[in-house]
Motif scaffolding. Structure first.
Motif, short mmCIF file in Angstrom:
data_model
loop_
_atom_site.label_atom_id
_atom_site.label_comp_id
_atom_site.label_asym_id
_atom_site.label_seq_id
_atom_site.Cartn_x
_atom_site.Cartn_y
_atom_site.Cartn_z
N VAL A 1 6.53 7.23 5.47
CA VAL A 1 5.24 6.57 5.70
C VAL A 1 4.52 7.30 6.83
CG1 VAL A 1 4.17 4.41 6.48
CG2 VAL A 1 6.10 4.36 4.89
N PRO A 2 3.24 7.68 6.65
CA PRO A 2 2.51 8.39 7.70
C PRO A 2 2.41 7.56 8.98
CG PRO A 2 1.28 8.42 5.63
CD PRO A 2 2.42 7.46 5.45
N ARG B 1 1.49 2.58 12.25
CA ARG B 1 0.75 1.91 13.33
C ARG B 1 0.12 0.61 12.83
NH1 ARG B 1 1.69 2.12 18.55
NH2 ARG B 1 1.22 4.11 19.52
N ASP B 2 -0.44 0.65 11.62
CA ASP B 2 -1.00 -0.57 11.03
C ASP B 2 0.09 -1.62 10.85
OD1 ASP B 2 -3.48 0.66 10.91
OD2 ASP B 2 -3.31 1.18 8.77
N GLY B 3 1.28 -1.18 10.45
CA GLY B 3 2.40 -2.10 10.30
C GLY B 3 2.81 -2.73 11.62
N GLN B 4 2.77 -1.94 12.69
CA GLN B 4 3.09 -2.48 14.02
C GLN B 4 2.08 -3.55 14.43
OE1 GLN B 4 3.60 0.66 16.96
NE2 GLN B 4 4.48 1.98 15.38
N ARG B 5 0.81 -3.26 14.17
CA ARG B 5 -0.23 -4.25 14.53
C ARG B 5 -0.06 -5.53 13.72
NH1 ARG B 5 -3.46 0.53 13.92
NH2 ARG B 5 -3.80 1.49 15.97
N ALA B 6 0.30 -5.38 12.46
CA ALA B 6 0.48 -6.55 11.60
C ALA B 6 1.62 -7.44 12.09
CB ALA B 6 0.74 -6.12 10.16
N ARG B 7 2.67 -6.84 12.64
CA ARG B 7 3.79 -7.65 13.13
C ARG B 7 3.53 -8.17 14.55
NH1 ARG B 7 8.34 -2.90 14.20
NH2 ARG B 7 7.49 -2.21 16.19
N GLY B 8 2.43 -7.69 15.17
CA GLY B 8 2.06 -8.19 16.49
C GLY B 8 2.79 -7.52 17.63
N ARG B 9 3.33 -6.33 17.40
CA ARG B 9 4.04 -5.62 18.46
C ARG B 9 3.91 -4.13 18.23
NH1 ARG B 9 9.19 -7.12 17.76
NH2 ARG B 9 10.11 -5.08 17.55
N MET C 1 0.84 -1.18 0.00
CA MET C 1 0.00 0.00 0.00
C MET C 1 0.88 1.23 0.00
SD MET C 1 -2.95 1.00 2.72
CE MET C 1 -1.92 1.09 4.16
N ALA C 2 0.59 2.17 -0.86
CA ALA C 2 1.39 3.39 -0.94
C ALA C 2 1.06 4.31 0.20
CB ALA C 2 1.12 4.08 -2.28
N GLY C 3 2.03 5.09 0.63
CA GLY C 3 1.79 6.08 1.65
C GLY C 3 1.07 7.28 1.07
N SER C 4 0.83 8.28 1.91
CA SER C 4 0.07 9.44 1.44
C SER C 4 0.93 10.43 0.68
CB SER C 4 -0.57 10.14 2.64
OG SER C 4 0.43 10.66 3.49
N THR C 5 2.24 10.24 0.70
CA THR C 5 3.10 11.15 -0.05
C THR C 5 3.13 10.75 -1.52
OG1 THR C 5 5.01 9.79 0.43
CG2 THR C 5 4.62 11.61 1.92
N VAL C 6 3.57 11.66 -2.35
CA VAL C 6 3.68 11.36 -3.78
C VAL C 6 4.69 10.24 -3.96
CG1 VAL C 6 4.34 12.31 -6.01
CG2 VAL C 6 3.14 13.74 -4.34
N LEU D 1 27.61 1.38 3.71
CA LEU D 1 26.56 1.19 4.71
C LEU D 1 25.29 1.79 4.15
CD1 LEU D 1 25.34 0.52 7.50
CD2 LEU D 1 26.17 2.78 8.27
N VAL D 2 24.26 0.95 4.00
CA VAL D 2 22.94 1.42 3.60
C VAL D 2 22.06 1.41 4.85
CG1 VAL D 2 20.90 1.02 2.17
CG2 VAL D 2 23.19 0.47 1.28
N VAL D 3 21.51 2.55 5.21
CA VAL D 3 20.59 2.63 6.34
C VAL D 3 19.19 2.77 5.79
CG1 VAL D 3 19.87 3.94 8.38
CG2 VAL D 3 22.31 3.72 7.84
N VAL D 4 18.33 1.81 6.13
CA VAL D 4 16.91 1.90 5.80
C VAL D 4 16.21 2.45 7.03
CG1 VAL D 4 14.85 0.64 5.08
CG2 VAL D 4 17.11 -0.07 4.23
N GLY D 5 15.81 3.72 6.95
CA GLY D 5 15.22 4.39 8.10
C GLY D 5 13.74 4.63 7.92
N GLY D 6 13.04 4.74 9.05
CA GLY D 6 11.61 5.02 9.01
C GLY D 6 10.97 4.73 10.35
N LEU D 7 9.76 5.20 10.50
CA LEU D 7 9.02 4.97 11.73
C LEU D 7 8.87 3.48 12.02
CD1 LEU D 7 6.12 7.55 11.30
CD2 LEU D 7 8.02 7.69 12.94
N PRO D 8 8.79 3.10 13.29
CA PRO D 8 8.50 1.70 13.61
C PRO D 8 7.21 1.26 12.93
CG PRO D 8 9.17 2.89 15.59
CD PRO D 8 8.99 3.91 14.51
N GLY D 9 7.27 0.17 12.15
CA GLY D 9 6.11 -0.31 11.43
C GLY D 9 6.00 0.22 10.02
N SER D 10 6.98 0.99 9.57
CA SER D 10 6.90 1.62 8.24
C SER D 10 7.24 0.67 7.09
CB SER D 10 7.82 2.84 8.17
OG SER D 10 9.17 2.47 8.37
#
Length: 195
Positions: free
Chosen positions: A130-131, A136-144, A1-6, A24-33
């Protein structure tokens, strides 16, 4: 699912060469993103040898070692072990290291960047825009899920991090790629590495 940004890849910057082949590649983002999901998809391609550093792997090990213990009690151990491992590997000889991290702690960010620089690594940032509601939906999907207060702090710091990444002048010392969910789903190794 795409985020709300372009759905776009923005903010690419030129990076210093570092020692040849050491990145070094850092993949950064909110928990659950979707950081771990992106990492696993890239690793599944098997195009090149990669040393992956993801706190989910450490959490799984700690949970197996302490079954039945609530994660809130295990979290400090997971964070300490993961961060020790990150610094050891980034300072080591592995040619390509990929780290997933919220990237919202200024002190931790600085320490990772410093360690990468001292070990002669080129730094690439792949930032998942990712908004918070989608994360938050991603966190719920992973169960934490993480507590609301902590999530708000992450979200506030993340907005600042993205703003700095998007406005950093060219030649600022690392390559930056900002992606929404849709663009992250289409990311390939060459783009992640700035090739």
């Amino acid at each position: 699912m795409a985020g709300s940004t372009v759905p776009t890849a923005t903010g690419r910057r030129g990076a210093p060469p570092g020692r040849p082949g050491r990145v070094l590649v850092v993949v950064g983002g909110l928990p659950g993103s979707g950081k771990t999901t992106l990492l696993r998809r890239l690793l599944a391609g098997g195009a090149r040898p990669v040393t992956a550093l993801d706190s989910e792997d450490v959490a799984a090990r700690v949970r197996r070692a302490a079954p039945g213990v609530p994660y809130r009690l295990l979290r400090p151990w997971v964070h300490a072990w993961h961060r020790w491992r990150v610094l050891r590997v980034v300072a080591g000889d592995a040619p390509l290291v990929v780290l997933t991290d919220p990237w919202t702690s200024r002190g931790w960010r600085g320490l990772v960047v410093l360690t990468a620089g001292r070990s002669g690594r080129a730094l690439r940032l792949v930032l998942l825009d990712v908004p918070p509601r989608v994360a938050r939906d991603g966190q719920r999907a992973r169960g934490r899920t993480i507590p609301d207060g902590r999530m708000r702090r992450h979200a506030t710091r993340w907005r600042r991090c993205l703003a700095r990444a998007r406005t950093a002048p060219a030649g600022s010392g690392h390559a930056v790629l900002v992606l929404d969910r849709q663009a992250a789903g289409e990311l390939t190794w060459p783009a992640a590495l700035g090739e």
